[in-house]
Design a protein around this motif. Structure first.
Motif, PDB file in Angstrom:
ATOM      1  N   ARG A   1      46.752  32.800  74.258  1.00  0.00           N
ATOM      2  CA  ARG A   1      46.086  32.821  73.061  1.00  0.00           C
ATOM      3  C   ARG A   1      44.671  33.842  73.189  1.00  0.00           C
ATOM      4  O   ARG A   1      44.413  34.576  72.586  1.00  0.00           O
ATOM      5  N   ALA A   2      44.103  33.659  74.433  1.00  0.00           N
ATOM      6  CA  ALA A   2      42.968  34.442  74.840  1.00  0.00           C
ATOM      7  C   ALA A   2      43.296  35.768  75.093  1.00  0.00           C
ATOM      8  O   ALA A   2      42.399  36.656  74.800  1.00  0.00           O
ATOM      9  N   ALA A   3      44.560  36.111  75.574  1.00  0.00           N
ATOM     10  CA  ALA A   3      45.125  37.427  75.477  1.00  0.00           C
ATOM     11  C   ALA A   3      45.312  38.122  74.089  1.00  0.00           C
ATOM     12  O   ALA A   3      45.694  39.295  73.974  1.00  0.00           O
ATOM     13  N   GLY A   4      45.149  37.250  73.004  1.00  0.00           N
ATOM     14  CA  GLY A   4      45.519  37.806  71.779  1.00  0.00           C
ATOM     15  C   GLY A   4      46.838  37.316  71.137  1.00  0.00           C
ATOM     16  O   GLY A   4      47.157  38.072  69.826  1.00  0.00           O
TER      17      GLY A   4
ATOM     18  N   MET B   1      54.590  39.516  69.655  1.00  0.00           N
ATOM     19  CA  MET B   1      55.394  38.487  70.477  1.00  0.00           C
ATOM     20  C   MET B   1      54.214  37.156  70.199  1.00  0.00           C
ATOM     21  O   MET B   1      52.865  37.266  70.031  1.00  0.00           O
ATOM     22  N   THR B   2      54.852  36.086  70.126  1.00  0.00           N
ATOM     23  CA  THR B   2      54.028  34.875  69.663  1.00  0.00           C
ATOM     24  C   THR B   2      53.865  34.220  71.005  1.00  0.00           C
ATOM     25  O   THR B   2      54.427  34.314  72.013  1.00  0.00           O
ATOM     26  N   VAL B   3      52.917  32.944  70.925  1.00  0.00           N
ATOM     27  CA  VAL B   3      52.492  32.337  72.096  1.00  0.00           C
ATOM     28  C   VAL B   3      53.756  31.737  72.700  1.00  0.00           C
ATOM     29  O   VAL B   3      54.009  31.547  73.761  1.00  0.00           O
ATOM     30  N   GLU B   4      54.571  31.154  71.715  1.00  0.00           N
ATOM     31  CA  GLU B   4      55.757  30.211  72.198  1.00  0.00           C
ATOM     32  C   GLU B   4      56.516  31.200  73.004  1.00  0.00           C
ATOM     33  O   GLU B   4      57.187  30.677  73.979  1.00  0.00           O
ATOM     34  N   ARG B   5      56.897  32.348  72.522  1.00  0.00           N
ATOM     35  CA  ARG B   5      57.837  33.268  73.209  1.00  0.00           C
ATOM     36  C   ARG B   5      57.176  33.751  74.708  1.00  0.00           C
ATOM     37  O   ARG B   5      57.822  33.714  75.632  1.00  0.00           O
ATOM     38  N   GLY B   6      56.065  33.669  74.682  1.00  0.00           N
ATOM     39  CA  GLY B   6      55.099  34.218  75.766  1.00  0.00           C
ATOM     40  C   GLY B   6      55.454  33.081  76.854  1.00  0.00           C
ATOM     41  O   GLY B   6      55.448  33.278  78.043  1.00  0.00           O
ATOM     42  N   VAL B   7      55.189  31.901  76.425  1.00  0.00           N
ATOM     43  CA  VAL B   7      55.523  30.693  77.241  1.00  0.00           C
ATOM     44  C   VAL B   7      56.821  30.804  77.952  1.00  0.00           C
ATOM     45  O   VAL B   7      56.816  30.512  79.003  1.00  0.00           O
ATOM     46  N   ARG B   8      57.716  30.955  77.178  1.00  0.00           N
ATOM     47  CA  ARG B   8      59.214  30.834  77.674  1.00  0.00           C
ATOM     48  C   ARG B   8      59.281  32.214  78.617  1.00  0.00           C
ATOM     49  O   ARG B   8      59.929  32.022  79.725  1.00  0.00           O
ATOM     50  N   LEU B   9      58.733  33.360  78.248  1.00  0.00           N
ATOM     51  CA  LEU B   9      58.776  34.550  79.068  1.00  0.00           C
ATOM     52  C   LEU B   9      58.180  34.247  80.500  1.00  0.00           C
ATOM     53  O   LEU B   9      58.607  34.364  81.642  1.00  0.00           O
ATOM     54  N   MET B  10      57.004  33.914  80.484  1.00  0.00           N
ATOM     55  CA  MET B  10      56.055  33.142  81.501  1.00  0.00           C
ATOM     56  C   MET B  10      56.980  32.313  82.588  1.00  0.00           C
ATOM     57  O   MET B  10      56.869  32.557  83.629  1.00  0.00           O
ATOM     58  N   GLY B  11      57.366  31.265  81.776  1.00  0.00           N
ATOM     59  CA  GLY B  11      58.092  30.417  82.573  1.00  0.00           C
ATOM     60  C   GLY B  11      59.619  30.832  83.085  1.00  0.00           C
ATOM     61  O   GLY B  11      59.570  30.460  84.586  1.00  0.00           O
ATOM     62  N   GLY B  12      60.144  31.653  82.587  1.00  0.00           N
ATOM     63  CA  GLY B  12      61.242  32.300  83.033  1.00  0.00           C
ATOM     64  C   GLY B  12      60.846  33.225  84.315  1.00  0.00           C
ATOM     65  O   GLY B  12      61.706  33.156  85.473  1.00  0.00           O
ATOM     66  N   ALA B  13      60.024  33.989  84.122  1.00  0.00           N
ATOM     67  CA  ALA B  13      59.627  35.074  85.050  1.00  0.00           C
ATOM     68  C   ALA B  13      59.114  34.194  86.580  1.00  0.00           C
ATOM     69  O   ALA B  13      59.368  34.633  87.457  1.00  0.00           O
ATOM     70  N   MET B  14      58.246  33.352  86.206  1.00  0.00           N
ATOM     71  CA  MET B  14      57.780  32.234  87.359  1.00  0.00           C
ATOM     72  C   MET B  14      58.714  31.773  88.044  1.00  0.00           C
ATOM     73  O   MET B  14      58.748  31.432  89.529  1.00  0.00           O
TER      74      MET B  14
END
Length: 69
Positions: A56-59, A1-14
């Motif tokens: 990014r800190a999570a890797g 998973m990339t940072v960009e996908r992680g941001v979308r995942l985190m935003g949708g979950a929130m």
């Protein structure tokens, strides 16, 4: 998973979590939905948001463009 996908995942979950909390706990949780929406909107223009630092800190790595062979 990339940072960009992680941001979308985190935003949708929130958004889904805050809607759930607004329905069952208090309508004030909709402020979290508004905050997430505004944050995603500004990140579309600046290509930066605080969640990117955490991911990014999570890797997670940034997406890279590579030509297809």
């Amino acid at each position: 998973m990339t940072v960009e996908r992680g941001v979308r995942l985190m935003g949708g979950a929130m958004v889904l979590i805050s809607l759930f909390l607004a329905h069952f706990v208090s309508l004030y949780w909709l402020w979290l939905t508004a905050f997430v929406g505004l944050n995603l909107l500004q990140s579309a223009f600046t290509n930066w948001c605080p969640a990117m630092l955490m991911l990014r800190a999570a890797g997670l790595k940034d997406a890279t463009c590579s030509p297809r062979s």
